[in-house]
Write a protein that holds these residues in place. Structure first.
Motif, PDB file in Angstrom:
ATOM      1  N   TYR A 260       0.826  -1.206   0.000  1.00  0.00           N
ATOM      2  CA  TYR A 260       0.000   0.000   0.000  1.00  0.00           C
ATOM      3  C   TYR A 260       0.865   1.263   0.000  1.00  0.00           C
ATOM      4  O   TYR A 260       0.516   2.264  -0.629  1.00  0.00           O
ATOM      5  N   VAL A 265      -0.114   4.199  -2.521  1.00  0.00           N
ATOM      6  CA  VAL A 265      -0.152   5.537  -1.939  1.00  0.00           C
ATOM      7  C   VAL A 265       0.994   6.432  -2.400  1.00  0.00           C
ATOM      8  O   VAL A 265       0.872   7.657  -2.360  1.00  0.00           O
ATOM      9  N   PRO A 388      -2.741   3.732   4.830  1.00  0.00           N
ATOM     10  CA  PRO A 388      -2.725   5.090   4.279  1.00  0.00           C
ATOM     11  C   PRO A 388      -3.062   6.163   5.319  1.00  0.00           C
ATOM     12  O   PRO A 388      -2.430   7.218   5.358  1.00  0.00           O
TER      13      PRO A 388
END
Length: 434
Positions: A260, A265, A388
């Motif tokens: 992620y 991200v 995130p």
């Protein structure tokens, strides 16, 4: 009288089931990842259309909160579709999952606006995301179990790379579609109707995946299992294989967070926090993800030659060692993003390429889908779903280095869990789990 057999026709006929297996499995997985990408990309437009415009900030936060609901629903989907996969069939589970995901996309595409029906518009989005969360929680364990059982055992690591290859292709398609639409359509048109297009596309792709999966053959590993085993109670078997469930979580924690960070991200972080041009950040991320797709089959083939454990260790330790240097490299230049993403995703690919095969090789046929689906979905929801937000929050209070430490620690946890695994390269999946 004998009938001559055309060798070319026979070869083509033999290849058709293989083609259907790869396309049917891959497109459903791509649709799942596409759904998540377009939701994130079009969040501002969803907020403007389906929530009150009185407070734009609250509308965006509410839209993101509903995005998180999809993660919460995933473990329930892992259990529901895992049970279907282990008791009725892998094909049935995969087909129902992609059908439900398609329905969720269709609901978003046709959702009435807040100006017309008020809070019902927001409720429609919530229901759609719940449906998609359930479907996505069942999609990955069902599809990777089916693919692993259909693959030749000598090449299962290579076949397993289809999961992240197709998923990344879905993300790229969704991201590029969003970029093109925001350039081609005026902002007013995007706000009025343009935002509906990607969700309608997702629904159509889901219907095609539904059609392709309806034509698949059930895996012989599942059909060859004794009827008594298929009727056995699920929970006692899950308890009996709790060590394997914990191993799934241990292997996943590092991978889900670091993926992620660098696979999802990083472009947004570069544009929002580092001041990089958004268009340049997008194209740099495309380069990184193309490198990722190219690296996946290399690691998959290597695991079929030298073993799963060596490849998993290389991926976990490599990403842990390189995370800080690549974080320091990334400033405000697009080439820095392209290089740092590419380097990190090459090593992330080592684990991502083969974990679908490793997960399947840990469990017996009778609970292979649910045994993976529940712990995996819980892990992704708890660690991946919060990554995130945690990264942004710590960055906002000037403690971003703590998040990097957190990511590296989780990678080292995953590396430690590799030592608890048996070497499963070439394992016959019709056998009981080791």
């Amino acid at each position: 009288m004998t009938t001559a057999i055309n060798p070319k026709a026979a070869t083509a006929a033999a290849r058709r089931p293989l083609w259907r297996t790869l396309v049917g499995t891959g497109i459903g997985n791509a649709v799942e990842w596409y759904d998540w990408a377009v939701y994130a990309t079009f969040t501002p437009f969803l907020a403007g259309a389906l929530f009150s415009k009185a407070d734009k900030t609250s509308a965006v936060l509410a839209t993101l909160a509903i995005f998180a609901v999809g993660f919460v629903a995933r473990p329930f989907g892992g259990f529901l579709f895992g049970w279907i996969g282990d008791r009725i069939g892998r094909k049935s589970s995969m087909t129902l999952a992609v059908g439900l995901a398609s329905l969720g996309s269709l609901l978003i595409a046709v959702a009435p606006g807040y100006a017309q029906v008020g809070a019902l518009a927001s409720a429609t989005l919530l229901v759609a995301r719940l449906l998609q969360g359930l479907a996505h929680g069942g999609e990955l364990p069902s599809s990777q179990t089916y693919l692993s059982e259909m693959a030749p055992k000598e090449h299962r690591g290579f076949w397993a790379t289809l999961i992240y290859t197709s998923g990344t292709a879905g993300i790229l398609f969704g991201t590029l579609l969003g970029a093109v639409m925001t350039v081609v359509l005026p902002k007013v048109d995007m706000q009025v109707w343009g935002w509906r297009v990607p969700f309608a596309v997702g629904a159509a792709l889901g219907l095609y995946a539904l059609y392709m999966r309806s034509r698949l053959h059930e895996s012989e590993v599942f059909t060859g299992e004794e009827a008594k085993a298929k009727r056995a109670r699920i929970w006692p078997q899950i308890v009996r294989h709790r060590k394997q469930a914990l191993q799934v979580i241990g292997l996943t924690v590092g991978l889900t967070v670091i993926y992620y960070v660098w696979g999802v991200v990083a472009p947004s972080h570069a544009a929002t926090d580092l001041g990089m041009d958004r268009g340049a950040a997008l194209w740099a991320s495309v380069i990184g993800n193309l490198v990722f797709i190219a690296a996946l089959p290399f690691w998959g083939k290597l695991s079929d030659r030298i073993g799963r454990r060596k490849v998993l260790l290389t991926g976990a330790i490599g990403t842990a060692v390189l995370h800080f240097p690549m974080t320091w490299l990334l400033k405000d230049q697009p080439w820095e993003l392209a290089v740092s993403m590419s380097v990190m995703l090459i090593f992330i690919a080592a684990s991502a390429s083969i974990v679908p095969a490793v997960y399947a090789e840990l469990f017996p046929t009778s609970i292979r889908t649910i045994g993976v689906g529940v712990p995996y979905s819980i892990c992704v929801a708890v660690f991946g779903g919060t990554a995130p937000y945690l990264q942004s929050w710590l960055g906002s209070i000037h403690l971003g280095v703590l998040f990097s430490v957190y990511a590296v620690v989780l990678l080292l946890v995953s590396a430690a869990f590799v030592f608890t695994l048996p070497e499963t390269m070439g394992k016959d999946l019709a056998e009981d789990a080791v």
